[in-house]
Design an enzyme around this catalytic site. Sequence first.
Site, short mmCIF file in Angstrom:
data_model
loop_
_atom_site.label_atom_id
_atom_site.label_comp_id
_atom_site.label_asym_id
_atom_site.label_seq_id
_atom_site.Cartn_x
_atom_site.Cartn_y
_atom_site.Cartn_z
N LYS A 13 24.54 -7.30 -32.07
CA LYS A 13 24.14 -8.70 -32.27
C LYS A 13 24.19 -9.08 -33.75
O LYS A 13 24.75 -10.10 -34.12
CB LYS A 13 22.72 -8.95 -31.75
CG LYS A 13 22.53 -8.70 -30.28
CD LYS A 13 21.11 -8.99 -29.83
CE LYS A 13 20.05 -8.10 -30.46
NZ LYS A 13 20.18 -6.67 -30.11
N ARG A 88 13.77 -13.17 -26.67
CA ARG A 88 13.79 -11.84 -26.06
C ARG A 88 12.97 -11.80 -24.79
O ARG A 88 12.91 -10.76 -24.13
CB ARG A 88 13.21 -10.83 -27.05
CG ARG A 88 14.26 -10.06 -27.84
CD ARG A 88 13.55 -9.03 -28.70
NE ARG A 88 14.37 -7.93 -29.05
CZ ARG A 88 15.00 -7.80 -30.22
NH1 ARG A 88 14.93 -8.74 -31.11
NH2 ARG A 88 15.71 -6.72 -30.46
N ARG A 127 23.19 4.11 -37.26
CA ARG A 127 22.95 2.83 -37.94
C ARG A 127 22.20 3.06 -39.24
O ARG A 127 21.26 3.82 -39.31
CB ARG A 127 22.13 1.88 -37.04
CG ARG A 127 21.65 0.64 -37.81
CD ARG A 127 21.42 -0.55 -36.95
NE ARG A 127 20.23 -0.45 -36.11
CZ ARG A 127 19.85 -1.42 -35.29
NH1 ARG A 127 20.56 -2.53 -35.18
NH2 ARG A 127 18.77 -1.26 -34.56
N ARG A 160 16.26 3.09 -39.89
CA ARG A 160 15.04 2.37 -39.53
C ARG A 160 14.10 3.28 -38.74
O ARG A 160 14.54 4.07 -37.91
CB ARG A 160 15.38 1.14 -38.69
CG ARG A 160 15.71 -0.07 -39.53
CD ARG A 160 16.36 -1.18 -38.73
NE ARG A 160 15.74 -1.44 -37.43
CZ ARG A 160 16.18 -2.38 -36.59
NH1 ARG A 160 17.23 -3.12 -36.91
NH2 ARG A 160 15.59 -2.56 -35.42
N ARG A 171 12.78 1.20 -26.45
CA ARG A 171 13.30 -0.16 -26.69
C ARG A 171 14.30 -0.55 -25.61
O ARG A 171 14.36 -1.71 -25.22
CB ARG A 171 13.93 -0.22 -28.08
CG ARG A 171 12.87 -0.20 -29.17
CD ARG A 171 13.45 0.14 -30.52
NE ARG A 171 14.36 -0.87 -31.00
CZ ARG A 171 15.30 -0.64 -31.91
NH1 ARG A 171 15.45 0.55 -32.41
NH2 ARG A 171 16.07 -1.61 -32.30
P1 ADP Z 1 17.72 -4.67 -32.81
O1 ADP Z 1 18.63 -5.00 -33.97
O2 ADP Z 1 17.70 -3.24 -32.52
O3 ADP Z 1 18.02 -5.48 -31.61
P2 ADP Z 1 15.71 -6.23 -34.14
O4 ADP Z 1 15.92 -6.00 -35.58
O5 ADP Z 1 16.24 -7.51 -33.56
O6 ADP Z 1 16.27 -4.99 -33.31
O7 ADP Z 1 14.18 -6.14 -33.80
C1 ADP Z 1 13.40 -5.03 -34.19
C2 ADP Z 1 12.03 -5.14 -33.57
O8 ADP Z 1 11.39 -6.35 -34.01
C3 ADP Z 1 12.00 -5.23 -32.05
O9 ADP Z 1 12.04 -3.96 -31.43
C4 ADP Z 1 10.66 -5.94 -31.82
O10 ADP Z 1 9.57 -5.06 -31.98
C5 ADP Z 1 10.62 -6.93 -32.96
N1 ADP Z 1 11.22 -8.23 -32.59
C6 ADP Z 1 12.34 -8.80 -33.13
N2 ADP Z 1 12.59 -9.98 -32.54
C7 ADP Z 1 11.63 -10.16 -31.58
C8 ADP Z 1 11.36 -11.16 -30.63
N3 ADP Z 1 12.14 -12.25 -30.50
N4 ADP Z 1 10.28 -10.99 -29.82
C9 ADP Z 1 9.49 -9.92 -29.92
N5 ADP Z 1 9.69 -8.94 -30.79
C10 ADP Z 1 10.75 -9.03 -31.63
P1 ADP Z 2 21.92 -5.11 -32.96
O1 ADP Z 2 21.71 -6.21 -33.97
O2 ADP Z 2 22.34 -5.62 -31.63
O3 ADP Z 2 20.77 -4.19 -32.87
P2 ADP Z 2 23.83 -3.99 -34.91
O4 ADP Z 2 24.74 -5.12 -35.21
O5 ADP Z 2 22.82 -3.63 -35.91
O6 ADP Z 2 23.15 -4.23 -33.45
O7 ADP Z 2 24.73 -2.72 -34.53
C1 ADP Z 2 24.11 -1.45 -34.22
C2 ADP Z 2 24.89 -0.33 -34.90
O8 ADP Z 2 26.17 -0.19 -34.27
C3 ADP Z 2 25.18 -0.59 -36.38
O9 ADP Z 2 25.17 0.66 -37.04
C4 ADP Z 2 26.58 -1.20 -36.38
O10 ADP Z 2 27.27 -0.93 -37.60
C5 ADP Z 2 27.23 -0.49 -35.20
N1 ADP Z 2 28.17 -1.34 -34.45
C6 ADP Z 2 28.09 -2.68 -34.22
N2 ADP Z 2 29.13 -3.11 -33.47
C7 ADP Z 2 29.89 -2.00 -33.19
C8 ADP Z 2 31.11 -1.79 -32.46
N3 ADP Z 2 31.75 -2.79 -31.84
N4 ADP Z 2 31.58 -0.51 -32.41
C9 ADP Z 2 30.92 0.51 -33.02
N5 ADP Z 2 29.77 0.37 -33.72
C10 ADP Z 2 29.26 -0.87 -33.82
#
Ligand code: ADP
Ligand code: ADP
Length: 214
Positions: A13, A88, A127, A160, A171
């Site tokens: 994302k 979410r 990551r 992280r 998660r």
């Molecule tokens: P990821 O990139 O793995 O999807 P995020 O960086 O978006 O994770 O979020 C990390 C953490 O922050 C989540 O696991 C949750 O605890 C919290 N968080 C982020 N956005 C939301 C949301 N919209 N509602 C509730 N918790 C959130």
């Molecule tokens: P999210 O915001 O959904 O948690 P991220 O954008 O942070 O996801 O991506 C999660 C991890 O996977 C990061 O280390 C990123 O560089 C890697 N990643 C993202 N898209 C791809 C892809 N299409 N193929 C392989 N690795 C990816």
Amino acid sequence: MKVIMLGAPGAGKGTQAVRVAAAYQIPHISTGDIFRANIKGGTELGKKAKTFMDAGKLVPDELVCDLVVDRIQQDDCKNGYVLDGFPRTIPQAEALDAAVAAIGDKVDYAVDIDVPDEEIITRMSGRRACLSCGATYHTKFNPPKAEGVCDTCGAALVLRDDDKPETVRTRLNVYHEQTQPLIDYYNGKGILVTVDGTQNMDKVFSDIKEKLGE
Ligand code: ADP
Ligand code: ADP
Ligand code: ZN
């Protein structure tokens, strides 16, 4: 254009939201980044959010909704925005709908980046995050130019706390229970777009652009 990025943790994302924001010249709003900035800054919100985040749980809706509703009312959001990590839960989606409806508007697209759980687990261990500017890297798929250093701002990259495998599993469960229902929710509204997130990052982005149009 108002776009929501859906998908499991690690689906890509953030990676794609940055590209969408640049291509359509709209701000990228990541609730995860906002919480991490608050944790770093030692704010009350950061303290409250940290307990939930470290446990792999969602931060309660009441700590998230007002924050996002305020953010999307700022001036730079006039032409739209890309929301990354929000909504979410169904109540969050309803709060967003109410906020945009209040100004006679609507969300244009909800982009679901589809990646199976097994791939998420392997992806997350690689990551690396920049807690200063929010940039995200991957040791194998998207390495920074210099190991452990952010290309954009020069800060040190970290694994992280919540990207450890055991927390990632929690998660993913939370995702399936609380966030996945949003796919049906937005499908019902006719604005769901699904892309195959297992493809390389460039291909995922070109699929998204094709579906969003110019
Ligand atoms: P990821 O990139 O793995 O999807 P995020 O960086 O978006 O994770 O979020 C990390 C953490 O922050 C989540 O696991 C949750 O605890 C919290 N968080 C982020 N956005 C939301 C949301 N919209 N509602 C509730 N918790 C959130
Ligand atoms: P999210 O915001 O959904 O948690 P991220 O954008 O942070 O996801 O991506 C999660 C991890 O996977 C990061 O280390 C990123 O560089 C890697 N990643 C993202 N898209 C791809 C892809 N299409 N193929 C392989 N690795 C990816
Ligand atoms: Zn950085």
